[in-house]
Design an enzyme around this catalytic site. Sequence first.
Site, PDB file in Angstrom:
ATOM      1  N   HIS A  10      -5.512  -6.219   1.947  1.00 50.24           N
ATOM      2  CA  HIS A  10      -4.076  -6.038   2.154  1.00 50.24           C
ATOM      3  C   HIS A  10      -3.777  -5.095   3.320  1.00 50.24           C
ATOM      4  CE1 HIS A  10      -3.840  -1.904   0.668  1.00 50.24           C
ATOM      5  NE2 HIS A  10      -4.686  -2.247  -0.289  1.00 50.24           N
ATOM      6  N   GLU A  91      -7.907  -2.824  -7.126  1.00 51.00           N
ATOM      7  CA  GLU A  91      -8.747  -1.789  -6.528  1.00 51.00           C
ATOM      8  C   GLU A  91      -9.432  -0.968  -7.624  1.00 51.00           C
ATOM      9  OE1 GLU A  91     -10.728  -0.953  -4.548  1.00 51.00           O
ATOM     10  OE2 GLU A  91      -9.724  -0.166  -2.753  1.00 51.00           O
TER      11      GLU A  91
END
Length: 208
Positions: A10, A91
Site C-alpha cells: 500500500h 500487517e
Amino acid sequence: MAGRLFIARHGETVFNAAKRLQGDHLHTPLTRAGFAQADGMGAALARVLGPRPALSLHASDTGRALQTLAVITEHLGLDWHDAAHDPRLVEIGMGCWGGRYYADVIAEVGPVIEAPEMLLRCAPDGESYPQIADRVINWLAEHAADPGDRLVIMHGISSRVLRGVLLGLPPHPVFGAPVAPGLPQGSVVMIADGREEIVVTGTGGGHA
C-alpha cells in the site's frame, strides 16, 4: 499456485509520515504521496495487464490497503467491490506498541527497526514472524486451486513473509520465518512458478 500472483504494498499513510507504528491498525488513511504511489502502481499494472484484465482481487481489510486498491482498480477498469477483504493479509500485529511514535518506543526498549524496514523485535503482546507465516500460508492454501491471476494488496512486513513463502526461502535465522527483501511503499511484484519479478519499485519509505 495457479496463475500469476501480483503483490502490492500500500501507499504511504499519515502514520508513516508521522513516524508512528501502525501495524494492524484498521484505518490509517493515505497521504497525498500515498495516493500518488497508488496511481503509479495502477498505471504500471495497466501497462502489464491491459484494460479490464481477468484478475481476482484480494486485500487486507485495513483502510490503507482498501484505499490503495480503489485507485488501482480505477486504472484497471475493475470493480473495487469485487475484492475479497481478508484479515489474514494484515500487517504484523503491534500490540501495545500500535499507534505510538517510533521515538517513544525506542526510548523505552531500544532499537526496534533495522534497515531495510525489518522489525528487530516484536511487541511483548504483539505478533511474531512465524505467526504471520502461519496465517499467510493458511490464506495460500485456501486459494491454491483458484484459476487465473490474482492481485493482493498488503503491507511491508506481511508481504515480505508471503513473498518469502512463495519463493521457498529458508527461515530467517533470527526471526524464524521466510522473509523476502524489503521494497518501498508503492511497489508491486509478480510471482509465478516460484520466481519473482518487480513490476514497479515505489517511491515511498515507511515502516510497519
